[in-house]
Design an enzyme around this catalytic site. Structure first.
Site, PDB file in Angstrom:
ATOM      1  N   HIS A 121       0.845  -1.194   0.000  1.00  0.00           N
ATOM      2  CA  HIS A 121       0.000   0.000   0.000  1.00  0.00           C
ATOM      3  C   HIS A 121       0.878   1.241   0.000  1.00  0.00           C
ATOM      4  CE1 HIS A 121       0.040   1.521   4.265  1.00  0.00           C
ATOM      5  NE2 HIS A 121       0.243   0.253   4.596  1.00  0.00           N
ATOM      6  N   ASP A 133       5.641   2.721   7.178  1.00  0.00           N
ATOM      7  CA  ASP A 133       4.278   2.251   6.913  1.00  0.00           C
ATOM      8  C   ASP A 133       3.588   3.169   5.903  1.00  0.00           C
ATOM      9  OD1 ASP A 133       1.846   0.984   7.031  1.00  0.00           O
ATOM     10  OD2 ASP A 133       1.268   1.863   8.948  1.00  0.00           O
ATOM     11  N   GLU A 167      -5.394   1.891   1.955  1.00  0.00           N
ATOM     12  CA  GLU A 167      -5.254   0.729   2.836  1.00  0.00           C
ATOM     13  C   GLU A 167      -5.547   1.111   4.268  1.00  0.00           C
ATOM     14  OE1 GLU A 167      -2.990  -2.003   5.605  1.00  0.00           O
ATOM     15  OE2 GLU A 167      -2.875   0.169   5.344  1.00  0.00           O
ATOM     16  N   GLU A 168      -5.092   2.314   4.636  1.00  0.00           N
ATOM     17  CA  GLU A 168      -5.241   2.753   6.023  1.00  0.00           C
ATOM     18  C   GLU A 168      -6.698   3.002   6.408  1.00  0.00           C
ATOM     19  OE1 GLU A 168      -2.969   2.438   8.015  1.00  0.00           O
ATOM     20  OE2 GLU A 168      -1.013   2.838   7.103  1.00  0.00           O
ATOM     21  N   ASP A 196       4.314  -4.994   3.704  1.00  0.00           N
ATOM     22  CA  ASP A 196       3.777  -3.892   4.493  1.00  0.00           C
ATOM     23  C   ASP A 196       4.626  -3.744   5.749  1.00  0.00           C
ATOM     24  OD1 ASP A 196       2.245  -1.972   5.710  1.00  0.00           O
ATOM     25  OD2 ASP A 196       0.360  -3.082   5.619  1.00  0.00           O
ATOM     26  N   HIS A 283       2.223   4.834  12.805  1.00  0.00           N
ATOM     27  CA  HIS A 283       1.102   5.762  12.639  1.00  0.00           C
ATOM     28  C   HIS A 283       1.337   7.089  13.353  1.00  0.00           C
ATOM     29  CE1 HIS A 283      -2.242   2.749  11.255  1.00  0.00           C
ATOM     30  NE2 HIS A 283      -1.175   2.755  10.463  1.00  0.00           N
TER      31      HIS A 283
END
Length: 313
Positions: A121, A133, A167-168, A196, A283
């Site tokens: 992603h 990420d 994706e998130e 990922d 994140h």
């Protein structure tokens, strides 16, 4: 691979061995394998990460779905692939009131009824640049695709690479892609490989256990490095392999850990810091180019290429 001859060979025997080796190297007989996977230069993977960081910095600090940073990231990857001879397709979808994009890149040739896919992603969360990420997976997939072009690799199976949007927000892009494949086209995909978070700063070496053949391919690679692996559990069903698996397509992949804590046993096995998350910047705004473990990124990028070559040959 270096060919070694057991024992000490001298005199006439050495001449015979040398002649046999020369004959073997120059024989017209077809080799056992079409080609060996190349080493993926980690500096090249990191150069893509630097570009993704620059894109985020210039676009409000992130590369999230619906934001200008995502589209700029997609344009960067597409430009590299187009220049390398891939056939690229942008697939549009809508999520949370914004247009999203998947990027699909096909390498010409190979059996169109047997497709090996590798994907990642490309979007980040809104709170940061998303370099581990999932810039890490996206950059490694991109550099592997470019290595296919440099080698002018012509495998038996057809190669396809993908970068997913949103994706998130719940695997939106990859689910849209799979849902819009006909039953016949789903059946043509012999394997989907997902990458990922493969450069976590306090890394583990985790392998998906969804398909035995794909799992063995990755485990064999790491065993060759003398690196122990564990079965991936933290991200089960939480990344873009999940829609493919639900559609009955064999899947596999690699992961170096997110917010879970590295145990003492894992630190003894892999190094790093016990009692700390695999990625403390998961994140978060600190998920920048400083949030990458070069060794993990290098090993996983090479493992990605190895699997692509092994499974498509």
């Amino acid at each position: 691979m270096k060919l070694s001859v057991p024992g000490r060979v001298t005199g006439a025997a050495a001449m015979v061995v040398a002649a046999l080796l020369t004959t073997s190297a120059t024989a017209d007989a077809a080799p056992a394998r079409v080609a060996a996977a190349p080493d993926i230069p980690v500096a090249a993977v990191k150069a893509h990460l630097t570009q993704l960081q620059s894109i985020a910095t210039a676009n409000g600090g992130n590369r999230a779905h619906g934001r200008t940073g995502y589209k700029a990231s997609l344009d960067y990857v597409k430009g590299k692939l187009d220049a390398a001879g891939f056939t690229t397709t942008i697939q549009q979808f809508t999520s949370s009131g914004s247009v999203g994009y998947n990027l699909i890149a096909d390498w010409p040739g190979g059996d169109a009824n047997q497709i090996v896919m590798a994907g990642s992603h490309l979007d980040s969360v809104t709170s940061g640049a998303g370099i581990n990420d999932n810039g890490s997976g996206s950059a490694a997939v991109l550099e592997t695709a470019l290595a296919v072009s440099r080698a002018q690799y012509q495998p038996a199976k057809h190669l396809r690479f993908a970068w997913w949007g949103a994706e998130e927000l719940g695997l939106v892009g990859s689910r849209y892609h799979v849902n819009n494949l006909s039953t016949a086209n789903r059946a043509k995909i012999s394997g989907y490989l997902n990458f990922d978070m493969i450069g976590s700063p306090n890394p583990g070496y985790f392998v998906y256990d969804d398909d035995p053949a794909i799992e063995k391919t990755f485990k064999d690679y790491f065993a060759g490095l003398g690196v122990a692996t564990e079965i991936e559990t933290e991200g089960d069903g939480r990344s873009d392999h999940a829609p493919f698996k639900s559609a009955g397509i064999p899947v596999g992949g690699l992961f170096t850990g997110a917010s879970s804590t590295k145990s003492a046993a894992q630190a003894a096995k892999w190094g790093g810091t016990a009692g700390q998350s695999f990625d403390r910047c998961y994140h978060s705004s600190c998920d920048t180019t400083a949030n990458i473990n070069d060794t993990a990124l290098d090993r996983n990028s090479d493992a990605l290429a190895y699997a692509v070559w092994e499974l498509s040959d």
